[in-house]
Design a protein around this motif. Structure first.
Motif: not given
Length: 314
Positions: A162-168
Motif C-alpha cells: 500500500a505504499k503511496g496509497a492514501p489512508v482512510g
C-alpha cells in the motif's frame, strides 16, 4: 431451521439493497443479527485504481526480508504458517496475484482502512485482528499472535503493497465489486450446477476438491473438509457471486453473466464444509447469532441435507 425455498425467496430482495463490499475482504461483511449499524459511512472511492509497487521493488536488508517472508506466507500459507492452518488453502487463493489484483480484495485496498468497526465481531479491529480472522475462518485454523513473526510479516507485506496509497480512502478495485450487482432472478441450484460443470469443473474438479501438484493447491477446493469453513465470508452467496463475477473463470473474469455468477455461487455455497468455529452445539442458535441472512445457507436444507449439521465430505 429454514428451508431452501424460504431462504431463496429473500435473496433477490436483499441483493437489491446490498451495499458495496467493505474494501478489505469478504469476511468483513459477514452476516450478523439485524441491528442498527454503528459503522461510519465508507468514503467515496478514488477515480482510478491504485497500482502497488512491483515485487522487484522490495528493498534489500532486514525490512525487505520481512516483506518477502510476508509474501511467502501469503502465497503458500500451508508451508510458511503451517501451525495456524487447518486446510490446504493459501491467502492468495482468494486474494489473487499475491494480493495485488484489483477486485479480489487486494492487500493494498485493505491496509489504509484499518482500524475499522466490523459487525462480524461487534468491535473495532486492527488489520492484524482482521488477518487473525482469516486464519480462523478461511484457513479453518487458529489465529497467530499479533506479535508473532508470521503476523508481523503479513502486516509488513500489506504495508509495503500500500505504499503511496492514501489512508482512510476506499480505493477503486478494493474488496469485491458488489455495488448494484444483483441477478435478474433469484439464484438457483440446478442452474448453478450447469454453470459449474461448464465453467468451473475443469480447474476445481467435478467434486469441487480442486487440484494439487506436489501437495500444493494449483486450484483450491471449493467445499469439503479442505475448504474454508462456515464462518468465512466466502460462504455468503453475495460475496462469492461478486468474487466469481469479477475474477472467474481464472484469467477470464467478468465473462460470466450476473445471473450465472449468482447461480454458481449458490451451487458452491450449498455444499457442506467445516463447521463454524463459533458453533456452540445448537445449529439453530448458531444461525440466529451469526448467519441470520438470506445470503447464508448455513442451517438451511438443500436437497434434503441440513447444511452445517454433519462433517464436511468431498
Amino acid at each position: 431451521m429454514k428451508s431452501l425455498p424460504g431462504a431463496l425467496a429473500l435473496i433477490l430482495a436483499a441483493a437489491v439493497v446490498s451495499s458495496g463490499c467493505t474494501p478489505s475482504s469478504a469476511d468483513t461483511v459477514a452476516a450478523q443479527p439485524a441491528a442498527a449499524s454503528t459503522a461510519a459511512p465508507a468514503p467515496a472511492p478514488m477515480a482510478a485504481s491504485f497500482v502497488p509497487p512491483p515485487e522487484a521493488a522490495i528493498p534489500a536488508g532486514p525490512l525487505g526480508e520481512v516483506i518477502r517472508q510476508g509474501r511467502a506466507i501469503f502465497t503458500d500459507t500451508p508451508t510458511h504458517a503451517r501451525a495456524y492452518v487447518g486446510n490446504d488453502l493459501s491467502c492468495s487463493n482468494c486474494h489473487l496475484d499475491a494480493g495485488r489484483q484489483a477486485n479480489s480484495a487486494p492487500l493494498w485496498g485493505a491496509y489504509g482502512l484499518y482500524p475499522q468497526y466490523r459487525k462480524k465481531n461487534g468491535r473495532v479491529n486492527t488489520l492484524g485482528e482482521r488477518m487473525q480472522g482469516c486464519f480462523r475462518y478461511s484457513m479453518n485454523g487458529k489465529a497467530p499472535a499479533l506479535d508473532s513473526a508470521e503476523m508481523v510479516a503479513l502486516e509488513t507485506y500489506a504495508w509495503w503493497m500500500a505504499k503511496g496509497a492514501p489512508v482512510g480512502v476506499a480505493l477503486k478495485g478494493a474488496g469485491y465489486p458488489k455495488q448494484g450487482f444483483k441477478p435478474p432472478r433469484p439464484p438457483d441450484y440446478a442452474r448453478g450446477e450447469q454453470v459449474y460443470a461448464k465453467n468451473c469443473a475443469l480447474c476445481h474438479g467435478s467434486d469441487g476438491q480442486g487440484q494439487q501438484v506436489a501437495g500444493r493447491n494449483v486450484f483450491p477446493p471449493l467445499w469439503g473438509p479442505q475448504s474454508f469453513n462456515w464462518g468465512a465470508g466466502m460462504h455468503q452467496i453475495d460475496n462469492a457471486a461478486a468474487f466469481i463475477k469479477a475474477n472467474m473463470p481464472f484469467s477470464r473474469g467478468d465473462t460470466l453473466s450476473a445471473q450465472d455468477a449468482w447461480d454458481v455461487a449458490m451451487f458452491m455455497d450449498a455444499h457442506e464444509r467445516p463447521q463454524d468455529p463459533r458453533y456452540g452445539g445448537d445449529l439453530s442458535e448458531t444461525r440466529r447469532k451469526y448467519h441470520d441472512s438470506p445470503m447464508s445457507l448455513y442451517g438451511t436444507e438443500v436437497n434434503g441435507h441440513l447444511l452445517g449439521s454433519s462433517p464436511a465430505r468431498p
